[in-house]
Design a protein around this motif. Structure first.
Motif, mmCIF file in Angstrom:
data_model
loop_
_atom_site.group_PDB
_atom_site.id
_atom_site.type_symbol
_atom_site.label_atom_id
_atom_site.label_comp_id
_atom_site.label_asym_id
_atom_site.label_seq_id
_atom_site.Cartn_x
_atom_site.Cartn_y
_atom_site.Cartn_z
ATOM 1 N N THR A 42 38.356 43.394 27.168
ATOM 2 C CA THR A 42 37.106 44.055 27.495
ATOM 3 C C THR A 42 36.810 43.947 28.979
ATOM 4 O O THR A 42 37.070 42.923 29.590
ATOM 5 N N LEU A 43 36.297 45.017 29.541
ATOM 6 C CA LEU A 43 35.830 45.011 30.912
ATOM 7 C C LEU A 43 34.315 44.870 30.926
ATOM 8 O O LEU A 43 33.693 44.916 31.969
ATOM 9 N N GLN A 44 33.736 44.714 29.741
ATOM 10 C CA GLN A 44 32.297 44.614 29.643
ATOM 11 C C GLN A 44 31.826 43.263 30.160
ATOM 12 O O GLN A 44 32.565 42.306 30.236
ATOM 13 N N GLY A 45 30.607 43.211 30.432
ATOM 14 C CA GLY A 45 29.926 42.031 30.907
ATOM 15 C C GLY A 45 28.612 42.539 31.443
ATOM 16 O O GLY A 45 28.461 43.731 31.692
ATOM 17 N N SER A 46 27.686 41.670 31.599
ATOM 18 C CA SER A 46 26.404 42.157 32.092
ATOM 19 C C SER A 46 26.511 42.493 33.571
ATOM 20 O O SER A 46 27.324 41.918 34.294
ATOM 21 N N ALA A 47 25.670 43.420 34.008
ATOM 22 C CA ALA A 47 25.646 43.771 35.426
ATOM 23 C C ALA A 47 25.320 42.524 36.244
ATOM 24 O O ALA A 47 25.872 42.330 37.328
ATOM 25 N N ALA A 48 24.441 41.677 35.740
ATOM 26 C CA ALA A 48 24.073 40.451 36.453
ATOM 27 C C ALA A 48 25.290 39.561 36.687
ATOM 28 O O ALA A 48 25.428 38.956 37.753
ATOM 29 N N GLU A 49 26.175 39.496 35.702
ATOM 30 C CA GLU A 49 27.414 38.720 35.851
ATOM 31 C C GLU A 49 28.250 39.255 37.003
ATOM 32 O O GLU A 49 28.777 38.510 37.816
ATOM 33 N N TRP A 50 28.390 40.570 37.043
ATOM 34 C CA TRP A 50 29.184 41.200 38.090
ATOM 35 C C TRP A 50 28.539 40.981 39.442
ATOM 36 O O TRP A 50 29.223 40.691 40.417
ATOM 37 N N ILE A 51 27.233 41.131 39.525
ATOM 38 C CA ILE A 51 26.511 41.002 40.796
ATOM 39 C C ILE A 51 26.667 39.604 41.374
ATOM 40 O O ILE A 51 26.761 39.430 42.589
ATOM 41 N N LYS A 52 26.741 38.602 40.519
ATOM 42 C CA LYS A 52 26.905 37.216 40.973
ATOM 43 C C LYS A 52 28.341 36.897 41.377
ATOM 44 O O LYS A 52 28.585 35.929 42.083
ATOM 45 N N ASP A 53 29.273 37.701 40.940
ATOM 46 C CA ASP A 53 30.681 37.448 41.236
ATOM 47 C C ASP A 53 30.929 37.631 42.729
ATOM 48 O O ASP A 53 30.482 38.605 43.328
ATOM 49 N N PRO A 54 31.649 36.709 43.356
ATOM 50 C CA PRO A 54 31.903 36.803 44.806
ATOM 51 C C PRO A 54 32.639 38.072 45.235
ATOM 52 O O PRO A 54 32.530 38.490 46.385
ATOM 53 N N HIS A 55 33.354 38.707 44.336
ATOM 54 C CA HIS A 55 34.042 39.953 44.680
ATOM 55 C C HIS A 55 33.050 41.032 45.094
ATOM 56 O O HIS A 55 33.340 41.833 45.979
ATOM 57 N N TRP A 56 31.887 41.059 44.472
ATOM 58 C CA TRP A 56 30.902 42.097 44.798
ATOM 59 C C TRP A 56 30.223 41.809 46.119
ATOM 60 O O TRP A 56 29.878 42.726 46.865
ATOM 61 N N ARG A 57 30.035 40.532 46.466
ATOM 62 C CA ARG A 57 29.520 40.184 47.797
ATOM 63 C C ARG A 57 30.559 40.597 48.838
ATOM 64 O O ARG A 57 30.217 41.149 49.889
ATOM 65 N N THR A 58 31.815 40.357 48.554
ATOM 66 C CA THR A 58 32.891 40.787 49.447
ATOM 67 C C THR A 58 32.883 42.309 49.578
ATOM 68 O O THR A 58 33.084 42.840 50.675
ATOM 69 N N TYR A 59 32.630 43.002 48.482
ATOM 70 C CA TYR A 59 32.586 44.467 48.521
ATOM 71 C C TYR A 59 31.437 44.950 49.410
ATOM 72 O O TYR A 59 31.600 45.892 50.183
ATOM 73 N N SER A 93 40.855 38.193 38.238
ATOM 74 C CA SER A 93 39.982 37.018 38.102
ATOM 75 C C SER A 93 39.238 37.005 36.770
ATOM 76 O O SER A 93 38.816 35.968 36.298
ATOM 77 N N MET A 94 39.090 38.187 36.166
ATOM 78 C CA MET A 94 38.400 38.302 34.878
ATOM 79 C C MET A 94 39.370 38.331 33.698
ATOM 80 O O MET A 94 38.948 38.509 32.556
ATOM 81 N N GLY A 95 40.666 38.197 33.976
ATOM 82 C CA GLY A 95 41.654 38.228 32.911
ATOM 83 C C GLY A 95 41.963 39.632 32.422
ATOM 84 O O GLY A 95 42.436 39.824 31.306
ATOM 85 N N VAL A 96 41.698 40.611 33.270
ATOM 86 C CA VAL A 96 41.948 42.015 32.943
ATOM 87 C C VAL A 96 43.141 42.475 33.781
ATOM 88 O O VAL A 96 43.221 42.133 34.969
ATOM 89 N N PRO A 97 44.052 43.224 33.207
ATOM 90 C CA PRO A 97 45.158 43.732 34.025
ATOM 91 C C PRO A 97 44.610 44.447 35.264
ATOM 92 O O PRO A 97 43.730 45.310 35.149
ATOM 93 N N PRO A 98 45.071 44.074 36.445
ATOM 94 C CA PRO A 98 44.527 44.628 37.692
ATOM 95 C C PRO A 98 44.484 46.153 37.740
ATOM 96 O O PRO A 98 43.494 46.729 38.195
ATOM 97 N N GLU A 99 45.532 46.799 37.247
ATOM 98 C CA GLU A 99 45.562 48.256 37.295
ATOM 99 C C GLU A 99 44.492 48.871 36.386
ATOM 100 O O GLU A 99 43.978 49.950 36.663
#
Length: 137
Positions: A42-59, A93-99
């Motif tokens: 699953t690529l699901q997760g709450s938006a809040a989870e994604w927003i806290k992830d350092p990848h989004w700050r990097t983005y 980092s989320m255990g999802v195939p990168p592609e």
């Protein structure tokens, strides 16, 4: 609704779907070596989870850097390629195939470019960026 608001709303909806959307949009078959056949990741997760992830700050930081010389001088193709690399790393980092993560988020870079070109204040803070990309929370 004016065109700017319409595009912001469309991007917010797209990101909301990506972050919390339906299983059909958010699941891809697992890579053969990662999971047993027939399972999904699953690529699901709450938006809040994604927003806290350092990848989004990097983005956000990467987007600010892309616009440092002004909106007319953004290397859109370069920004898109850097975005895809970051998205692949985020997936890993989320255990999802990168592609799969790259494919899942492939429209986001150009949508973000359009949003920022219409309102440079989106880059004034991470919160502004998040509100523009994910919608107000």
């Amino acid at each position: 609704m004016n065109p700017k608001t319409s595009r912001l709303a469309a991007c917010a909806i797209a990101l909301a779907i990506l972050a919390t959307g339906s299983a059909a949009l958010a699941q891809h078959p697992a890579a053969a070596n990662d999971k047993p056949a027939g399972t999904t990741v699953t690529l699901q997760g709450s938006a809040a989870e994604w927003i806290k992830d350092p990848h989004w700050r990097t983005y956000y930081d990467m987007t600010k850097a892309a616009f440092a010389q002004g909106p007319a001088k953004v290397d859109v193709v370069g920004y898109e390629q850097k975005s895809f690399a970051l998205f692949r790393d985020f997936g890993k980092s989320m255990g999802v195939p990168p592609e799969h993560m790259q494919d899942h988020l492939k429209l986001i870079p150009r949508q973000i470019v359009q949003i920022v070109r219409e309102d440079l204040h989106v880059l004034d803070s991470y919160q502004n960026f998040v509100d523009a990309a994910f919608g107000p929370m």
